[in-house]
Write an enzyme that holds these catalytic residues in place. Sequence first.
Site, mmCIF file in Angstrom:
data_model
loop_
_atom_site.group_PDB
_atom_site.id
_atom_site.type_symbol
_atom_site.label_atom_id
_atom_site.label_comp_id
_atom_site.label_asym_id
_atom_site.label_seq_id
_atom_site.Cartn_x
_atom_site.Cartn_y
_atom_site.Cartn_z
ATOM 1 N N ARG A 194 0.829 -1.213 0.000
ATOM 2 C CA ARG A 194 0.000 0.000 0.000
ATOM 3 C C ARG A 194 0.860 1.258 0.000
ATOM 4 O O ARG A 194 0.625 2.203 -0.767
ATOM 5 C CB ARG A 194 -0.916 -0.011 1.227
ATOM 6 C CG ARG A 194 -1.858 1.176 1.329
ATOM 7 C CD ARG A 194 -2.796 1.015 2.512
ATOM 8 N NE ARG A 194 -2.122 1.058 3.804
ATOM 9 C CZ ARG A 194 -1.952 0.006 4.598
ATOM 10 N NH1 ARG A 194 -2.358 -1.186 4.220
ATOM 11 N NH2 ARG A 194 -1.352 0.152 5.770
ATOM 12 N N CYS B 178 -6.557 -5.746 5.584
ATOM 13 C CA CYS B 178 -5.335 -5.970 4.802
ATOM 14 C C CYS B 178 -5.501 -5.256 3.459
ATOM 15 O O CYS B 178 -6.021 -5.833 2.496
ATOM 16 C CB CYS B 178 -5.092 -7.465 4.586
ATOM 17 S SG CYS B 178 -4.697 -8.390 6.080
ATOM 18 N N ASP B 179 -5.078 -4.012 3.409
ATOM 19 C CA ASP B 179 -5.290 -3.161 2.237
ATOM 20 C C ASP B 179 -3.992 -3.058 1.433
ATOM 21 O O ASP B 179 -3.009 -2.483 1.888
ATOM 22 C CB ASP B 179 -5.753 -1.771 2.694
ATOM 23 C CG ASP B 179 -6.046 -0.835 1.542
ATOM 24 O OD1 ASP B 179 -5.921 -1.248 0.368
ATOM 25 O OD2 ASP B 179 -6.394 0.332 1.813
ATOM 26 N N PHE B 180 -4.011 -3.607 0.224
ATOM 27 C CA PHE B 180 -2.853 -3.550 -0.670
ATOM 28 C C PHE B 180 -2.888 -2.303 -1.557
ATOM 29 O O PHE B 180 -2.162 -2.222 -2.540
ATOM 30 C CB PHE B 180 -2.839 -4.786 -1.577
ATOM 31 C CG PHE B 180 -2.408 -6.056 -0.892
ATOM 32 C CD1 PHE B 180 -1.085 -6.470 -0.927
ATOM 33 C CD2 PHE B 180 -3.328 -6.836 -0.212
ATOM 34 C CE1 PHE B 180 -0.692 -7.644 -0.300
ATOM 35 C CE2 PHE B 180 -2.942 -8.019 0.414
ATOM 36 C CZ PHE B 180 -1.625 -8.421 0.374
ATOM 37 N N GLY B 181 -3.725 -1.350 -1.195
ATOM 38 C CA GLY B 181 -3.893 -0.176 -2.039
ATOM 39 C C GLY B 181 -5.008 -0.368 -3.051
ATOM 40 O O GLY B 181 -5.179 0.455 -3.955
#
Length: 474
Positions: free
Chosen positions: A196, A403-406
């Site tokens: 991210r 869980c933010d990968f962008g």
Amino acid sequence: MNPDTTKAVRQISKCTIKPYQVIEESKQPTYLTPWDLSFFNFQYIQKGLLYRKPAPSLEDPTPTITFIHQLKHSLSMTLTHFYPLSGRMVTKKQDNPPFYGIYVDSSNDSVGAEFIHAAVDITMMDILTPIDVPLIVQSFFALDGAICHDGHTEPLLVVQVTELLDGIFVGCTFNHVIGDGTSYWKFFHAFAEITRNLRKAGKHDGSISRLPITKRWFLEENGDPFLINLPFSDHKEFIEDRYERPFLRERMFHFTGESLAKLKAKANEECNTKHVQISSFQALSALLWRSITRIRHFNPDRITSCRLPIDDRLRLNPPLSENYFGNCVQSVSGATTVEDLLAHGNGWAALLLHEAIKEHTDEKIRGVREEWMKKPRISQTRPIFDPANLMMGSSPRFDVYSCDFGLGMAVAARCGFNNKFDGKVTSYRGLTGIGSVLLEVCLPPESMSALESDKEFMDSVSPHEIHVHHLAYV
């Protein structure tokens, strides 16, 4: 369209990812604790998250390809902190004096984690709309059927990123000897955090907000890790024959916070005790245990049990850090006869589970460990696979959706087929607010059909259509 029969996952590329930096700690062996060693016969953890695909723009007409490159780079930086995942298992043995020990070596520059880029021509709704988890989800994970002892020759971590027509599934196959569910999601969160930040700034130094504690903890005060001598001379003495995969239906059942509050209140009312407080999850587990036992139609005197995983970190005195990266989990169980379980209500069954959890104290944990050291043993999976039992896996306490990968919030969480058997239940935090729970239940087709017709159970479940509608707009 049935995505299981008309479409197949195709592999686009595969490569090895090594740690971005070699830190001094990674040059030392990772000695395994009794908790770690118990998982050799178990299969790898397989869990992942589904995201919406990034949209093309003038600045980036191929955003998915960009995302894949960013993931590879961020995985390399993540492995710097979680370096045991880039190693391989090594067996050290000798005849005189007899010695047999297994550790993890992450100092070899020729090994690493594996990264797979794959694609399939289906949509997110092809995954979310069916009542059962589509079989194609199993193809979103690597090393299908591998057991943890295979980590001598297989990667200890494989990340597979599968492109859908409108989504991206990020799935990890993670050797259970290296860590438990808490450790798995610590790694996944760090992986997402680095990705991210990399997507935001275009570059990143690989730092993370919560560093893992990778040094193994052996219970002795200030004790250094050491290589445990196992009472074997060959792995054939403790590795089981490979588990034959049964045909199971895997269905998601969603329970709202309101539904769980009613289950909890009823269970506590049935218990009628002033000094016991049944939790929502204990009440839910009891409902599932009794419902599935009822539809199995076993003899009344058959012993049935419900097993729950317990994180020992905070039960130890003094407690172990939540950032401890390794295995620190055991299971506790309530057990009784089929007749007694069905003759009583959910409150009675929930109280059995509550007491089992209450008895899992620091003293008991240390006592089990001391007994193990006197007579080391490797856990066998067959007793767990008893079709009269229920095994609750994972935990709704894991904060998986952040869980933010962008790419924004995850649309759904799913797992592979590893460690699945009749009566295995995987629990997730629900998507409809704090307190909701999502369960993936694995049963043979005839048992699942009977459960779907069980009024007491289904009255607590939210309709599938409402859950899918919510997922579509997350």
